[in-house]
Design a protein around this motif. Structure first.
Motif, mmCIF file in Angstrom:
data_model
loop_
_atom_site.group_PDB
_atom_site.id
_atom_site.type_symbol
_atom_site.label_atom_id
_atom_site.label_comp_id
_atom_site.label_asym_id
_atom_site.label_seq_id
_atom_site.Cartn_x
_atom_site.Cartn_y
_atom_site.Cartn_z
ATOM 1 N N UNK A 8 0.841 -1.192 0.000
ATOM 2 C CA UNK A 8 0.000 0.000 0.000
ATOM 3 C C UNK A 8 0.882 1.249 0.000
ATOM 4 N N UNK A 9 1.917 1.234 0.838
ATOM 5 C CA UNK A 9 2.815 2.389 0.889
ATOM 6 C C UNK A 9 3.495 2.604 -0.456
ATOM 7 N N UNK A 10 3.929 1.477 -1.088
ATOM 8 C CA UNK A 10 4.596 1.607 -2.375
ATOM 9 C C UNK A 10 3.641 2.184 -3.406
ATOM 10 N N UNK A 11 2.403 1.732 -3.352
ATOM 11 C CA UNK A 11 1.409 2.224 -4.296
ATOM 12 C C UNK A 11 1.192 3.719 -4.103
ATOM 13 N N UNK A 12 1.076 4.104 -2.828
ATOM 14 C CA UNK A 12 0.874 5.522 -2.549
ATOM 15 C C UNK A 12 2.062 6.330 -3.041
ATOM 16 N N UNK A 13 3.260 5.842 -2.716
ATOM 17 C CA UNK A 13 4.457 6.592 -3.077
ATOM 18 C C UNK A 13 4.553 6.739 -4.593
ATOM 19 N N UNK B 1 -1.950 1.665 -13.954
ATOM 20 C CA UNK B 1 -3.007 2.445 -14.604
ATOM 21 C C UNK B 1 -2.438 3.664 -15.322
ATOM 22 N N UNK B 2 -1.441 4.271 -14.709
ATOM 23 C CA UNK B 2 -0.815 5.445 -15.319
ATOM 24 C C UNK B 2 0.060 4.998 -16.485
ATOM 25 N N UNK C 292 -6.657 13.015 -4.419
ATOM 26 C CA UNK C 292 -6.720 12.792 -5.850
ATOM 27 C C UNK C 292 -6.615 11.299 -6.192
ATOM 28 N N UNK C 293 -5.811 10.583 -5.393
ATOM 29 C CA UNK C 293 -5.555 9.182 -5.719
ATOM 30 C C UNK C 293 -6.521 8.238 -5.034
ATOM 31 N N UNK C 294 -7.594 8.809 -4.465
ATOM 32 C CA UNK C 294 -8.460 7.956 -3.651
ATOM 33 C C UNK C 294 -8.975 6.751 -4.452
ATOM 34 N N UNK C 295 -9.264 6.986 -5.708
ATOM 35 C CA UNK C 295 -9.774 5.884 -6.533
ATOM 36 C C UNK C 295 -8.765 4.750 -6.643
ATOM 37 N N UNK C 296 -7.499 5.165 -6.655
ATOM 38 C CA UNK C 296 -6.438 4.175 -6.836
ATOM 39 C C UNK C 296 -6.136 3.460 -5.525
ATOM 40 N N UNK C 297 -6.070 4.290 -4.440
ATOM 41 C CA UNK C 297 -5.649 3.744 -3.155
ATOM 42 C C UNK C 297 -6.805 3.022 -2.474
ATOM 43 N N UNK D 278 -6.731 -0.252 -0.031
ATOM 44 C CA UNK D 278 -6.976 -0.129 1.408
ATOM 45 C C UNK D 278 -8.105 -1.070 1.828
ATOM 46 N N UNK D 279 -9.111 -1.153 0.991
ATOM 47 C CA UNK D 279 -10.220 -2.066 1.309
ATOM 48 C C UNK D 279 -9.712 -3.492 1.360
#
Ligand SMILES: Nc1ncnc2c1ncn2[C@@H]1O[C@H](COP(=O)(O)OP(=O)(O)OP(=O)(O)O)[C@@H](O)[C@H]1O
Ligand SMILES: [Mg+2]
Lengths: 257, 547
Positions: free
Chosen positions: B42-47, B237-238, B337-342, B346-347
Motif C-alpha cells: 500500500x505504501x509503495x502504491x501511494x508513493x 493504470x498510469x 486525488x488518488x483515492x480511486x487508486x488507493x 486499502x479495502x
C-alpha cells in the motif's frame, strides 16, 4: 507469625499451647469436633449417604484413631474435619477451638487449612516439580502475598522437621526419587510446617510395609509427645493401638470402643 | 511467592510450555509478516502514485485556467510552495508505429501536456524517465547483459527530460511504459523490446479533439511526434495510458493558446475582416504544486485555495471579460486525488485484516487448548495446593504468570521470526526462484539416512518406541524434503513481469507488530486464565481424586 485477627482470637496462644503438656482429654473442651455431620454423594438420581449424623470430639493433645471398613466414610470424615470438603448444606458443623469453622469457602477456610490443621494423605500428594525442602515449606509460602520473612522462617522450620524425619540429606531431591516412607515423612513435615494444633492423617501408613509404617508412627508419636493433637484414620488395629483412643465408623456414625 | 516458584518450575520442567511458546511465536510471526507485506504494498502504491502528481493538484473544467502564468507567479511566491507547474490534461488517440504494414494499432491515451522543466521540479518525472545509460559502474553491473540501456548515451535521457528530439529540434512525446505493447517486462523488473518494437526513435500520430468553453466539439486535430523516451511511474493504470507532450503543442492543438478574438456577430469591414474584440489568453486545465519540504500536503492545499480565491478576486476587477477564471476548480491533495487508486487496495487490506482475525481466533483456540491440557494435567497439584491453604486467586495467579511468561516469550520470538523473514523476504523469494542447490538436497538426504539409522537403533537395539517413532517421522519428512528439493525447478512466486512492483516490500510494520504482540500476550493470559479458573473452582477433594 503472630497475626491476631478477630476470627482467631486464640491464635497467639497457639505456640504456647503447643509447648504445654496437654490437659486431660476428659475435662478440657475439644480442640476439634464434628457435630451431627451428614455427607451424601449423588449419582444422578441415586443418593448415597456416607455420613449420617457422625459426631466426634477430639480433645486437646489427644491422639485418636478412627477405625472402619473400607468405604465406611473415614476419608470423607477426615476431609470434613480438615476443611477440604463440606457437609451437606445445613446438616452438621465442624468446630475448631470452640468456634464453628466457616465452611462457606473463602479466605477463612483457606486460612483454616493453612494454619490450624495439617493434613497427611495416604498417597503423600507431594508436588513433583518441587524439591523435598520446597514441598515441606509449601504451606509457609502459601499464606500471604508478602512473605520473605515468613518464607525464611518456613524454610528453617521445614529444615528442622525434615532433619527430625531423617531426611536432611535429601532436601534437594525430587519426590519421585524418594521411597514411599520417605515421601510420607516429607508429607508430615509439610503438614507441620505452619505449626498447626491438629494433625489429620488419613491412613498415613496404608501404603507402607510394617517397619516403615512403624517409623512413620514414631515420628507422629514424637510430635504428639510435644503436644500435638492427632486424628488418624486406619483400618489396621495394630496401628490403631498406638493411639490413646479408638473410635469406629459404622453405618455413617462414629461409635466408641 | 509460591506462585512465582511454581509457575517458574512448571515452565522449566516440561516440554509443553515450549510447544506453547512455539505456537504463539508462529501465530504472531504469521500475522506480522502478512500484514507488513500488505502495508508495504500500500505504501509503495501511494508513493508511486504520488510521484507523477506532486502534493496538491488543481483541476479546472475543459475551459481551462486563463492567465495561469500570473497565478503560477502568485503560487511560487507562497511560503508553503516550492514549485508549481501548468498541465493540460486531455484524451487522445495514438496511432502506434506497429505492426508493420499500412494498418497500425490505435491506442486511447490520456495526454498530459507539460512544461518539462518545472514539471520535473514538482514531480519525480526526471527520475522516472526509463531509457537512460546506467548512472555508474554499480548500476551497470546490476543490469543483465542484454539490457538495451547498456548501449545508450546521455542524449536519450536529455531528449526525454526536455521533450524535444535533440537531433532535429522537433517536439517529442514520452509515453508510459505500457502504452506500447513493445515493452516486455522481465523478471528483474527491467524491459526488453518485444518483436523488435523499440519505441524511442519511432514516430506516433496523436489525435485530440478541441472542446470549446461552451462544450462544443471542433474538428479533431492531429500531430506527429517522435517518441523521445518512455516513463515508468510504478502505477500500472498510469503507465498503460499516459503520454507526455510539450505544453505549447497541446495548446495549439486544443486551441487553448492565446488567440485574437473577433466579433462574429458584427458585419465584416471592407477587407472582409471582423472587428477584433481582444485576445483570449492561453489556458491550461491543471496546475500541479509541490509543497516546501516539511509542509504538510493539507496545509499546502489550504494555502493554494486561499491564493486561488485572491486570484479570482483580482481577475474580477480586470476589464477584459475574456480572461475570467472558471467559477469552480477542484483543489485536492495527492492523497485525495488518488483515492480511486488507493481506496481499493486499502479495502483489500481491511479484508485481509478481517480474514486474519480468523487466524487470530485459531491461534487463540490453539493457545487455549494447549493451556487447557497443561492445567488439567496439573489438577491434582491444584488440589494439593488448595489443601495446604492456597486460595483460588492464588491458583489463578500461578497460571496467569505462566500464561504471561509464555505469551511474552512467544510473542517476542514471533516478532524476531517475522523480522528476519520480512527483512530477507526478497532473498528468500530469490532462493525459491532458483533451482535448489545441490548441497541442500545432499544434506537433507544425508540427514534422512542418519535418522533411519537412529530410528533402527531405538527400535531394534534399544526397543524404545517413542524415539523410534520420532526418528521415523524425521526420516520420512527429510525424505520428502529431499525429493521436493530435487524436483524443485525455480518457480518465481512473485514474478515482477506479472506483478507490477519489482520488489516485495521488506519493511516490518512495527505499529501492527506491537498490536499483534499485545494480542498474543493477552490471548495467552486469557487462554491460561480460563482453564485455571475452572480448576481453581474445583473443591480440593475433587481435585485430589484426579489422576
Ligand atoms: N467424590 C465422591 N463421589 C462419589 N462417591 C464417593 C466420593 N468420595 C467417596 N465416595 C464414596 O463414599 C464412600 C466412602 O468413601 P471414603 O473414601 O470416605 O471411604 P474410606 O472409609 O476412606 O475407605 P478406604 O478405607 O478404602 O479409604 C465410598 O463408598 C465411596 O465410593
Ligand atoms: Mg480412605
Amino acid at each position: 507469625m503472630a497475626e491476631a485477627t478477630p476470627s482467631h482470637p486464640g491464635e497467639s496462644l497457639r505456640d504456647a499451647g503447643r509447648s504445654r503438656r496437654p490437659p486431660s482429654a476428659a475435662t478440657a473442651p475439644p480442640i476439634l469436633a464434628a457435630h451431627e455431620v451428614h455427607r451424601t454423594y449423588r449419582f444422578g438420581q441415586i443418593e448415597v449417604p456416607v455420613l449420617r449424623g457422625a459426631s466426634i470430639a477430639i480433645g486437646r493433645g489427644e491422639w485418636v484413631a478412627i477405625l472402619g471398613q473400607s468405604g465406611s466414610g473415614k476419608s470423607t470424615l477426615m476431609h470434613l474435619l480438615g476443611g477440604l470438603d463440606r457437609p451437606d448444606a445445613g446438616r452438621g458443623t465442624i468446630e475448631f477451638d470452640g468456634r464453628a469453622v466457616n465452611l462457606g469457602a473463602g479466605r477463612s477456610l483457606d486460612r483454616y487449612r493453612n494454619r490450624d490443621v495439617g493434613f497427611v494423605f495416604q498417597f503423600y500428594h507431594l508436588l513433583p516439580e518441587l524439591s523435598v525442602l520446597e514441598n515441606a515449606c509449601l504451606p509457609g509460602l502459601v499464606g500471604g502475598w508478602f512473605g520473605h520473612a515468613r518464607a525464611a522462617a518456613a524454610r528453617r522450620r521445614a529444615g528442622e522437621l525434615l532433619e527430625q524425619a531423617g531426611l536432611s540429606h535429601r532436601l534437594r531431591h525430587r519426590p519421585a526419587e524418594l521411597s514411599g516412607g520417605e515421601r510420607q515423612r516429607v508429607a508430615i513435615a509439610r503438614a507441620l510446617v505452619n505449626g498447626p494444633r491438629v494433625l489429620l492423617a488419613d491412613e498415613p501408613t496404608g501404603n507402607l510395609d510394617a517397619t516403615t509404617g512403624a517409623s512413620i508412627l514414631d515420628l507422629i508419636a514424637a510430635q504428639h509427645a510435644e503436644g500435638l493433637t492427632v486424628a488418624m484414620v486406619t483400618h489396621d488395629s495394630s496401628v490403631a493401638a498406638r493411639a490413646q483412643r479408638v473410635v469406629h465408623l459404622r453405618d455413617g456414625q462414629v461409635v466408641d470402643g | 511467592m509460591y506462585a512465582a516458584l511454581l509457575s517458574n518450575r512448571y515452565l522449566t520442567s516440561r516440554v509443553i510450555p515450549l510447544i506453547a511458546v512455539g505456537a504463539v511465536a508462529l501465530c504472531v510471526a504469521l500475522v506480522i509478516i502478512v500484514v507488513s507485506v500488505m502495508s508495504g504494498f500500500l505504501d509503495m502504491l501511494k508513493a508511486s502514485g504520488r510521484t507523477l502528481i506532486g502534493d496538491v493538484i488543481v483541476s479546472s473544467g475543459i475551459g481551462g485556467i486563463p492567465h495561469y502564468d500570473e497565478w503560477l507567479a502568485d503560487l511560487r511566491a507562497l511560503p508553503e510552495v516550492e514549485e508549481a507547474t501548468p498541465v493540460i490534461d486531455t484524451l487522445g488517440l495514438l496511432r502506434m508505429p506497429y505492426p508493420s504494414g499500412p494498418s497500425k494499432e490505435i491506442a486511447p491515451v490520456q495526454v498530459w501536456a507539460i512544461e518539462p522543466a518545472s514539471f520535473a521540479r514538482v514531480t519525480a518525472y526526471g527520475e522516472k524517465v526509463w531509457w537512460r545509460p546506467p548512472a555508474d559502474d554499480a548500476a551497470r553491473e546490476a543490469m543483465l547483459p542484454d539490457d538495451p540501456r547498456l548501449r545508450m548515451d546521455g542524449s536519450i535521457l536529455r531528449d526525454g527530460l526536455t521533450l524535444t528530439q535533440g537531433a532535429t529540434g522537433k517536439p517529442g512525446i514520452v509515453m508510459g511504459m505500457h502504452v506500447s505493447v513493445g515493452n516486455a517486462r522481465q523478471s528483474d523488473g527491467s524491459y526488453r523490446p518485444r518483436f523488435g518494437w523499440f519505441m524511442p526513435g519511432e514516430e506516433v500520430t496523436l489525435t485530440v479533439v478541441p472542446v470549446s468553453e461552451s462544450g462544443t466539439i471542433s474538428e479533431p486535430r492531429d500531430a506527429t511526434f517522435p517518441i523521445v523516451n518512455e516513463v515508468f511511474s510504478g502505477v500500472y493504470d498510469v503507465d498503460k495510458s499516459r503520454v507526455f507532450i510539450p505544453l505549447a503543442q497541446a495548446q495549439q492543438l486544443l486551441r487553448l493558446d492565446a488567440a485574437p478574438l473577433y466579433d462574429t456577430t458584427a458585419e465584416p469591414d471592407a477587407e472582409g475582416n471582423l472587428p477584433l474584440l481582444g485576445t483570449t489568453p492561453a489556458r491550461v486545465t491543471k496546475v500541479l504544486i509541490r509543497a516546501k519540504p516539511g509542509v504538510d500536503a493539507l496545509a499546502a492545499r489550504d494555502a493554494v485555495e486561499a491564493s486561488w480565491d485572491a486570484f479570482v478576486a483580482k481577475a474580477a476587477r480586470r476589464s477584459d471579460r475574456l480572461g475570467r477564471p472558471p467559477e469552480r476548480v477542484s483543489i485536492l491533495t495527492w492523497e485525495q486525488q488518488l483515492r480511486d487508486l488507493i481506496g481499493p487496495v486499502e479495502k483489500e487490506r481491511e479484508m485481509m485484516r478481517i480474514l486474519f482475525s480468523i487466524i487470530y481466533i485459531v491461534c487463540a483456540g490453539l493457545i487455549l487448548s494447549i493451556f487447557w491440557s497443561i492445567v488439567i494435567e496439573k489438577t491434582r497439584d491444584i488440589g494439593i495446593l488448595r489443601s495446604v491453604g492456597a486460595s483460588r486467586l492464588g491458583i489463578l495467579w500461578i497460571f496467569l504468570r505462566y500464561g504471561l511468561a509464555i505469551g511474552v516469550v512467544g510473542s517476542l520470538a514471533g516478532v524476531g521470526i517475522a523480522w528476519v523473514v520480512v527483512d530477507n523476504i526478497n532473498l528468500i523469494h530469490e532462493a525459491i526462484g532458483r533451482d535448489a542447490p545441490r548441497a541442500a538436497w545432499i544434506t537433507t538426504c544425508a540427514l534422512s539416512v542418519l535418522s533411519v539409522v537412529m530410528a533402527l537403533r531405538s527400535l531394534v537395539w534399544r526397543g524404545r518406541l517413542l524415539p523410534g517413532l520420532l526418528w521415523t517421522i524425521a526420516t520420512v519428512t527429510l525424505g520428502i524434503i529431499t525429493l521436493a528439493l530435487l524436483g524443485h525447478r525455480g518457480t518465481l512466486i512473485w514474478d515482477p513481469s506479472v506483478y507490477y512492483f519489482s520488489r516485495i516490500p521488506s519493511q516490518v510494520d512495527w505499529f501492527n507488530a506491537a498490536i499483534t504482540v499485545g494480542g498474543g500476550i493477552v490471548f495467552s493470559v486469557i487462554g491460561a486464565a480460563i482453564p485455571a479458573a475452572k480448576a481453581a473452582d474445583v473443591d480440593p477433594v475433587e481435585a485430589l481424586r484426579y489422576g
